[in-house]
Design a protein around this motif. Structure first.
Motif, PDB file in Angstrom:
ATOM      1  N   TYR A 102       0.806  -1.245   0.000  1.00 20.54           N
ATOM      2  CA  TYR A 102       0.000   0.000   0.000  1.00 20.54           C
ATOM      3  C   TYR A 102       0.825   1.275   0.000  1.00 20.54           C
ATOM      4  N   LEU A 103       2.075   1.236   0.431  1.00 14.66           N
ATOM      5  CA  LEU A 103       2.888   2.464   0.439  1.00 14.66           C
ATOM      6  C   LEU A 103       3.673   2.647  -0.862  1.00 14.66           C
ATOM      7  N   ARG A 104       3.583   1.668  -1.756  1.00 17.18           N
ATOM      8  CA  ARG A 104       4.412   1.714  -2.964  1.00 17.18           C
ATOM      9  C   ARG A 104       3.670   2.348  -4.134  1.00 17.18           C
ATOM     10  N   LYS A 105       4.450   2.968  -5.025  1.00 20.88           N
ATOM     11  CA  LYS A 105       3.851   3.602  -6.212  1.00 20.88           C
ATOM     12  C   LYS A 105       4.373   2.943  -7.501  1.00 20.88           C
ATOM     13  N   ASP A 106       5.385   2.093  -7.391  1.00 24.70           N
ATOM     14  CA  ASP A 106       6.031   1.527  -8.589  1.00 24.70           C
ATOM     15  C   ASP A 106       5.239   0.330  -9.119  1.00 24.70           C
ATOM     16  N   ARG A 107       4.301   0.615 -10.016  1.00 22.71           N
ATOM     17  CA  ARG A 107       3.390  -0.417 -10.526  1.00 22.71           C
ATOM     18  C   ARG A 107       4.115  -1.653 -11.054  1.00 22.71           C
ATOM     19  N   GLU A 108       5.165  -1.395 -11.852  1.00 21.62           N
ATOM     20  CA  GLU A 108       5.885  -2.517 -12.473  1.00 21.62           C
ATOM     21  C   GLU A 108       6.572  -3.367 -11.405  1.00 21.62           C
ATOM     22  N   GLY A 109       7.166  -2.684 -10.424  1.00 23.94           N
ATOM     23  CA  GLY A 109       7.829  -3.398  -9.321  1.00 23.94           C
ATOM     24  C   GLY A 109       6.838  -4.243  -8.535  1.00 23.94           C
ATOM     25  N   ILE A 110       5.641  -3.684  -8.315  1.00 19.75           N
ATOM     26  CA  ILE A 110       4.603  -4.413  -7.575  1.00 19.75           C
ATOM     27  C   ILE A 110       4.203  -5.665  -8.361  1.00 19.75           C
ATOM     28  N   ARG A 111       4.051  -5.501  -9.671  1.00 14.24           N
ATOM     29  CA  ARG A 111       3.678  -6.646 -10.526  1.00 14.24           C
ATOM     30  C   ARG A 111       4.730  -7.755 -10.415  1.00 14.24           C
ATOM     31  N   GLN A 112       6.004  -7.347 -10.448  1.00 13.82           N
ATOM     32  CA  GLN A 112       7.097  -8.328 -10.342  1.00 13.82           C
ATOM     33  C   GLN A 112       7.093  -9.018  -8.983  1.00 13.82           C
ATOM     34  N   ASP A 113       6.754  -8.253  -7.931  1.00 13.66           N
ATOM     35  CA  ASP A 113       6.747  -8.848  -6.592  1.00 13.66           C
ATOM     36  C   ASP A 113       5.561  -9.791  -6.386  1.00 13.66           C
ATOM     37  N   PHE A 114       4.435  -9.502  -7.058  1.00 15.14           N
ATOM     38  CA  PHE A 114       3.338 -10.478  -7.057  1.00 15.14           C
ATOM     39  C   PHE A 114       3.845 -11.797  -7.618  1.00 15.14           C
ATOM     40  N   LYS A 115       4.563 -11.690  -8.745  1.00 16.78           N
ATOM     41  CA  LYS A 115       5.094 -12.910  -9.392  1.00 16.78           C
ATOM     42  C   LYS A 115       6.072 -13.625  -8.453  1.00 16.78           C
TER      43      LYS A 115
END
Length: 235
Positions: A102-115
């Motif tokens: 919830y504190l992050r703004k880096d969409r691509e990074g979040i997508r990678q971390d989901f993976k």
């Protein structure tokens, strides 16, 4: 990376931690062992900003974080997986993981971390639309760790990850904890199962009634008479 200096914590009149000092170096797994009520969870809650210290200091990457609000602690790179898992039962697996970021703004990074989380825990991927409250204890533990990873921590605080789980699940959770560490996350682990805590750690501290009574390399701590007698059943 983390330096705790002469920390004193009170719950009302109860002196829960007494002049506790310890340190965690980057890349390590440090285990904190001790009986129930020794103050282990209190220490993690103080590091993560849920409890304010009476006195003493907590330095993280060279700056004092003692008494900072919890969201500020997450922001600087410390995530806490609480005792008892505490997943949001009425939300799906995927929504719980989203909340971790919830504190992050880096969409691509979040997508990678989901993976990354789904690679570490394939079972969570299979159950991503399922309500978290319907997961087994082991799956909830995986989710609690996954949710913490979504905050992209440099330091992960783990509180009793083996609690209430079958031995085969514990083994698999601890293999994943070692994997997370190998990928670059430093870990401070609180665990009542001293055997497994000492087998994965670089260094360890023993906490008894709010005091650090022993510290050193995990192997040395394991071989000490105190730990053999009190925590390893005399082995």
């Amino acid at each position: 990376m983390l330096q705790i200096d002469q920390l004193d914590i009170y719950y009302g009149m109860i002196h829960a931690l007494k002049e506790v000092s310890l340190e965690v170096h980057e890349g390590e797994i440090v285990s904190l062992i001790g009986a129930n009520g020794a103050g282990k969870s209190t220490l993690l809650k103080t590091i993560s900003g849920l409890i304010k210290p009476k006195k003493g200091d907590i330095q993280y990457l060279g700056s004092s974080i003692a008494g900072k609000p919890a969201q500020g602690i997450v922001k600087v790179g410390i995530s806490h997986v609480p005792e008892g898992r505490r997943v949001f039962a009425n939300m799906s697996v995927e929504e719980n993981l989203e909340l971790g970021a919830y504190l992050r703004k880096d969409r691509e990074g979040i997508r990678q971390d989901f993976k990354k989380v789904y690679d570490l825990f394939p079972r969570l991927f299979e159950r991503k639309k399922q309500l978290s409250g319907t997961l087994s204890g082991g799956e909830q533990q995986m989710l609690a760790i996954g949710r913490a990873i979504m905050a992209k921590p440099k330091l992960l605080l783990l509180d009793e990850p083996s609690m209430g789980l079958a031995p085969i699940i514990v083994k698999s959770i601890f293999e994943i904890i070692e994997e997370i560490n190998k990928e670059g996350t430093t870990i401070l682990l609180v665990e009542q199962n001293a055997n497994i805590a000492l087998s994965v750690a670089n260094r360890a501290y023993v906490l008894e009634t709010g005091h650090v009574v022993l510290s050193g390399a995990a192997q040395e701590v394991r071989e000490s008479e105190l730990v053999k007698e009190a925590y390893l059943g005399g082995h």
